[in-house]
Design an enzyme around this catalytic site. Structure first.
Site, PDB file in Angstrom:
ATOM      1  N   LYS A 271       0.908  -1.096  -0.033  1.00  0.00           N
ATOM      2  CA  LYS A 271      -0.068   0.029   0.136  1.00  0.00           C
ATOM      3  C   LYS A 271       0.748   1.274  -0.003  1.00  0.00           C
ATOM      4  CE  LYS A 271      -3.366   3.063   0.671  1.00  0.00           C
ATOM      5  NZ  LYS A 271      -3.910   3.464  -0.356  1.00  0.00           N
TER       6      LYS A 271
ATOM      7  N   SER B 163     -12.005   6.536  -2.247  1.00  0.00           N
ATOM      8  CA  SER B 163     -11.399   7.779  -1.780  1.00  0.00           C
ATOM      9  C   SER B 163     -10.729   7.260  -0.381  1.00  0.00           C
ATOM     10  CB  SER B 163     -12.321   8.710  -1.710  1.00  0.00           C
ATOM     11  OG  SER B 163     -11.608   9.855  -1.018  1.00  0.00           O
TER      12      SER B 163
ATOM     13  N   GLY C 278      -7.682   7.731   0.701  1.00  0.00           N
ATOM     14  CA  GLY C 278      -7.323   8.993   1.472  1.00  0.00           C
ATOM     15  C   GLY C 278      -5.815   8.503   2.071  1.00  0.00           C
ATOM     16  N   LEU C 279      -5.217   7.500   1.291  1.00  0.00           N
ATOM     17  CA  LEU C 279      -3.753   7.129   1.757  1.00  0.00           C
ATOM     18  C   LEU C 279      -3.633   6.725   3.038  1.00  0.00           C
ATOM     19  CD1 LEU C 279      -0.857   7.162   0.531  1.00  0.00           C
ATOM     20  CD2 LEU C 279      -0.728   9.648   0.818  1.00  0.00           C
TER      21      LEU C 279
ATOM     22  N   CYS D 132      -1.743   9.928  -6.477  1.00  0.00           N
ATOM     23  CA  CYS D 132      -2.846   9.756  -5.649  1.00  0.00           C
ATOM     24  C   CYS D 132      -3.909  10.779  -5.828  1.00  0.00           C
ATOM     25  CB  CYS D 132      -2.499   9.760  -4.054  1.00  0.00           C
ATOM     26  SG  CYS D 132      -3.917   9.569  -3.160  1.00  0.00           S
TER      27      CYS D 132
ATOM     28  N   LYS E 207       4.458   5.600 -10.416  1.00  0.00           N
ATOM     29  CA  LYS E 207       3.238   5.381 -10.760  1.00  0.00           C
ATOM     30  C   LYS E 207       2.488   6.580 -11.220  1.00  0.00           C
ATOM     31  CE  LYS E 207      -1.106   2.894  -9.692  1.00  0.00           C
ATOM     32  NZ  LYS E 207      -1.505   1.765  -8.573  1.00  0.00           N
TER      33      LYS E 207
ATOM     34  N   ASN F 262      -2.705   5.062 -12.481  1.00  0.00           N
ATOM     35  CA  ASN F 262      -3.552   5.084 -11.115  1.00  0.00           C
ATOM     36  C   ASN F 262      -5.178   5.329 -11.674  1.00  0.00           C
ATOM     37  OD1 ASN F 262      -4.188   5.439  -8.284  1.00  0.00           O
ATOM     38  ND2 ASN F 262      -2.273   6.509  -7.876  1.00  0.00           N
TER      39      ASN F 262
ATOM     40  N   GLY G  25     -11.541  -0.384 -12.899  1.00  0.00           N
ATOM     41  CA  GLY G  25     -12.624  -1.470 -13.562  1.00  0.00           C
ATOM     42  C   GLY G  25     -12.479  -1.256 -14.955  1.00  0.00           C
TER      43      GLY G  25
ATOM     44  N   CYS H 190      -1.870  -1.084 -15.695  1.00  0.00           N
ATOM     45  CA  CYS H 190      -2.782  -1.242 -14.545  1.00  0.00           C
ATOM     46  C   CYS H 190      -3.983  -0.484 -15.029  1.00  0.00           C
ATOM     47  CB  CYS H 190      -2.241  -0.444 -13.454  1.00  0.00           C
ATOM     48  SG  CYS H 190      -3.166  -0.830 -11.958  1.00  0.00           S
TER      49      CYS H 190
ATOM     50  N   GLY I 274      -8.403  -1.870 -15.438  1.00  0.00           N
ATOM     51  CA  GLY I 274      -9.345  -2.746 -16.261  1.00  0.00           C
ATOM     52  C   GLY I 274      -8.990  -4.125 -16.513  1.00  0.00           C
TER      53      GLY I 274
HETATM   54  O1  RRO Z   1      -5.393   5.781  -0.712  1.00  0.00           O
HETATM   55  C1  RRO Z   1      -5.956   6.100  -1.942  1.00  0.00           C
HETATM   56  O2  RRO Z   1      -7.074   6.757  -1.784  1.00  0.00           O
HETATM   57  C2  RRO Z   1      -5.527   6.001  -3.147  1.00  0.00           C
HETATM   58  C3  RRO Z   1      -4.309   6.178  -3.670  1.00  0.00           C
HETATM   59 BR1  RRO Z   1      -2.955   6.701  -2.290  1.00  0.00          BR
HETATM   60  C4  RRO Z   1      -3.882   5.877  -4.842  1.00  0.00           C
HETATM   61  O3  RRO Z   1      -2.782   6.316  -5.384  1.00  0.00           O
HETATM   62  N1  RRO Z   1      -5.002   5.760  -5.796  1.00  0.00           N
HETATM   63  C5  RRO Z   1      -6.179   5.825  -5.315  1.00  0.00           C
HETATM   64  O4  RRO Z   1      -7.119   5.147  -6.465  1.00  0.00           O
HETATM   65  N2  RRO Z   1      -6.730   5.668  -3.946  1.00  0.00           N
END
Ligand code: RRO
Length: 327
Positions: free
Chosen positions: A47, A72, A74-75, A131, A167, A197, A225, A252, A254
């Site tokens: 992650k 969402s 949020g890391l 992100c 990424k 992403n 997706g 990355c 689909g």
């Molecule tokens: O954690 C997220 O909300 C998130 C991240 Br860090 C990302 O790089 N891509 C994403 O779809 N969600």
């Protein structure tokens, strides 16, 4: 027929082109144990992390179906220290790629320095410049100056032999493909880019409840997706064309069926990452993906991934295209 599904990313041999996408089933040791056990997943991506743990955005922050997802998160992550330990534990059985997503250039540099100073069990670093879900933090790779600034500083850190990739977010305009590639070409030590992403800041609503299906950021979130696949393939193809050969492309977006893996590789991907499908089906869904992909290769009489990687035809093989509304 001899079939070889192995591939290389940054010079690392992988026994299948399938790995998880960062963020999916890879936040806790318990989840990573499952990734580790699957013989069809050739590597583990952790992650995206920050120096210190984060709880992330309030719930509900993920919604998915068999074909689509919006998130969402949020890391939300357990900290770099935690994932360095993960790398130590799991690198014994398969390559572990550490995903880093600092909230500032300084944090990214500090984390890369920490990885460099660690015992270096990880096989590589995937720097997440895309992100979409941290409130008030723009996606770095949409700001080409900021991206160059971070990469200048990150590549000053001596990572020894540990490869580093980035990424990227999806790009939609040809000008942006070129502008991004122009920045990335400045870094001879860059070993791969992961395209893409999630497509940031989509909105999915439930018309019955008249509510957004996720709640942070007024319901806006990253899409994944089946419907992101055409965008992902375009990005894979364009970056394969625009970046030097020594930079691998990880596709990355689909990947829900074996044929999707085939298409990513046809566009030039060296390997693929699986997000929505893995989240929805769990690790038990991976063998199907692997076997379907294998069956595509058998059907098409390909023996290795090199037989078709990047060999997408773009000139017409059929002159009268019945799908063309003007013909
Ligand atoms: O954690 C997220 O909300 C998130 C991240 Br860090 C990302 O790089 N891509 C994403 O779809 N969600």
């Amino acid at each position: 027929m001899d079939l070889d599904l192995s591939c290389y990313v940054a010079g690392i041999k992988l026994n299948s082109p399938i790995m998880n996408a960062s963020g999916v089933c890879c936040t806790t040791v318990k989840q990573i144990e499952e990734l580790d056990e699957s013989q069809f997943l050739s590597a583990i991506v952790t992650k995206s992390c920050t120096m210190t743990p984060r709880e992330g955005n309030p719930k509900p922050r993920y919604y998915g179906t068999s074909s689509f997802s919006i998130n969402s998160m949020g890391l939300a992550n357990m900290s770099l220290k935690y994932y360095l330990k993960v790398a130590e534990t799991f690198s014994k059985s398969k390559p572990v790629f550490l995903s880093l997503a600092g909230l500032s250039a300084e944090e990214n540099v500090a984390m890369v320095k920490n990885v460099a100073a660690s015992e270096q069990h990880a096989s590589g670093v995937e720097l997440n410049l895309s992100c979409p879900n941290v409130p008030n933090k723009p996606q770095i790779a949409y700001d080409f100056e900021a991206m160059g600034d971070i990469l200048n500083r990150v590549f000053e850190v001596d990572l020894g032999n540990m490869p580093l990739g980035v990424k990227l977010p999806p790009y939609f305009d040809p000008v942006h493909f070129h502008q991004s590639a122009d920045v990335l070409r400045n870094y001879p030590k860059l070993r791969w880019v992961t395209c893409i992403n999630s497509i940031g800041n989509g909105l999915y609503i439930d018309p019955i409840t008249e509510e957004t299906v996720i709640h942070p950021k007024k319901g806006l979130g990253g899409l994944g997706g089946s419907f992101v696949k055409p965008t992902a393939l375009a990005n894979v193809k364009m970056f394969r064309e625009l970046l030097p050969e020594q930079v691998d492309i990880i596709g990355c977006g689909g990947v829900l069926r074996g044929m999707d893996i085939f298409e990513h590789i046809l566009c030039g991907a060296s390997a693929v990452q699986v997000g929505t499908y893995l989240q929805e089906n769990g690790i038990d869904g991976i063998p199907r993906l692997y076997h379907e992909f294998k069956d595509v290769m058998i059907l098409k009489e390909y023996h290795t991934l090199d037989d078709f990687r990047g060999r997408l035809k773009t000139s017409p093989t059929i002159m009268n295209n019945k799908n063309d509304p003007a013909s």
